[in-house]
Design an enzyme around this catalytic site. Sequence first.
Site: not given
Ligand code: FA5
Length: 348
Positions: A157, A176, A203, A217, A260, A316
């Site tokens: 991140w 996020h 990001r 999100q 988590v 979550a």
């Molecule tokens: C998170 O951001 C965690 N905060 C999610 C979470 C919440 C986990 C609560 C546990 C409990 P992650 O980096 O995997 O996780 O991103 C979550 C979702 O955001 C991904 O599955 C995807 O659908 C979307 N996402 C992540 N990065 C990108 C990106 N660069 N561009 C578009 N969508 C993205």
Amino acid sequence: MPEHNSTTELKTTTDQARLRLSSLENLDDLETWRLEVLGRHGLLTNLMKGIGDLPNEIRKEFGQIANQERANLENAYTNRLLELKNTPNDTSGVDVSLPGRLPVRGALHPITQVRRQILDVFTRLGFTTIEGPEVEADSYNFGKLRIPPDHPARDMWDTFWLDGSHLDEKILLRTHTSPMQIRYMESHPEPPIRIAVPGRCYRYEATDATHEWMLEQVELLVIDQGITLANLKGTLQEWARQMFGADRKIMMRHSYFPFVEPGVEVAIDCFDCDGSDRSCGICRGSGWLELLGAGMVHPEIIAEAGYDPDVYSGFAAGMGVERVAMVLQGVTDIRHYHDNRHPFLSQF
Ligand code: FA5
């Protein structure tokens, strides 16, 4: 007294001028008429010029009639001018039976449409929607989510840091929506909690067909007595069924997020290939597109919020709105959504 010849001539001339006036069809002809009749060298002026040669007894009457006629013609001229200005010059080529031209209408951005669809489902499932800040403190984006400064999860991140030199801690564009888990728990002394948090995240990473540097999100947080992984699974399955229909395949597999325990991720079957195309921009041949990360809220976070982790548990989740939109709208490159091109956007 019989009418003098000059008076008769005057009336005949002005009558003819009035008749011509009513038959004029355009402003050019009207201007020509004005010069010929009312102009400095026009008909009326010429007739008045002869007044000095008239016998005394009819001169006065002729003058009065001439002035009256000029006033009448000037009035008639003004009326005709207004009429012609309000009529289109040429109506011969106009088809009045054609339907009118529709004004261009705006529409909601495709991501807004999908965010609303997602939230509609969660609202029906009993979630309340709240929002939080896009500019976050380091402690909320990372520290309180069990990601200390040297934690390797920070590499996942990377973000845009802002100038917070006047503040006690570093500030950034949130990576996020998970910081809102902490903010909400801190401001609510007692569960139950059941919230959905939509919002933009940022990001610092290279873009490709499924990754953007700015994304939306929707975060979910549920805390109550007796919440288990089965509740998480059931909620997400029902959401997926309502969003994508019963025929789409959803896969849940283990994943790691420091906040988590256990952690999972949910993916949907690729809509662009059958999973055998290694060059597929959506799934790279895996057959799956990741939609969200989720898990059971870490007991340390529950305790940190002031709730008893032996009494309360929760789950979550954080899903990418653009990813969901890609599946629903069949869009094979996420970058289309925010490059602001009308031909793309106007399809939705
Ligand atoms: C998170 O951001 C965690 N905060 C999610 C979470 C919440 C986990 C609560 C546990 C409990 P992650 O980096 O995997 O996780 O991103 C979550 C979702 O955001 C991904 O599955 C995807 O659908 C979307 N996402 C992540 N990065 C990108 C990106 N660069 N561009 C578009 N969508 C993205």
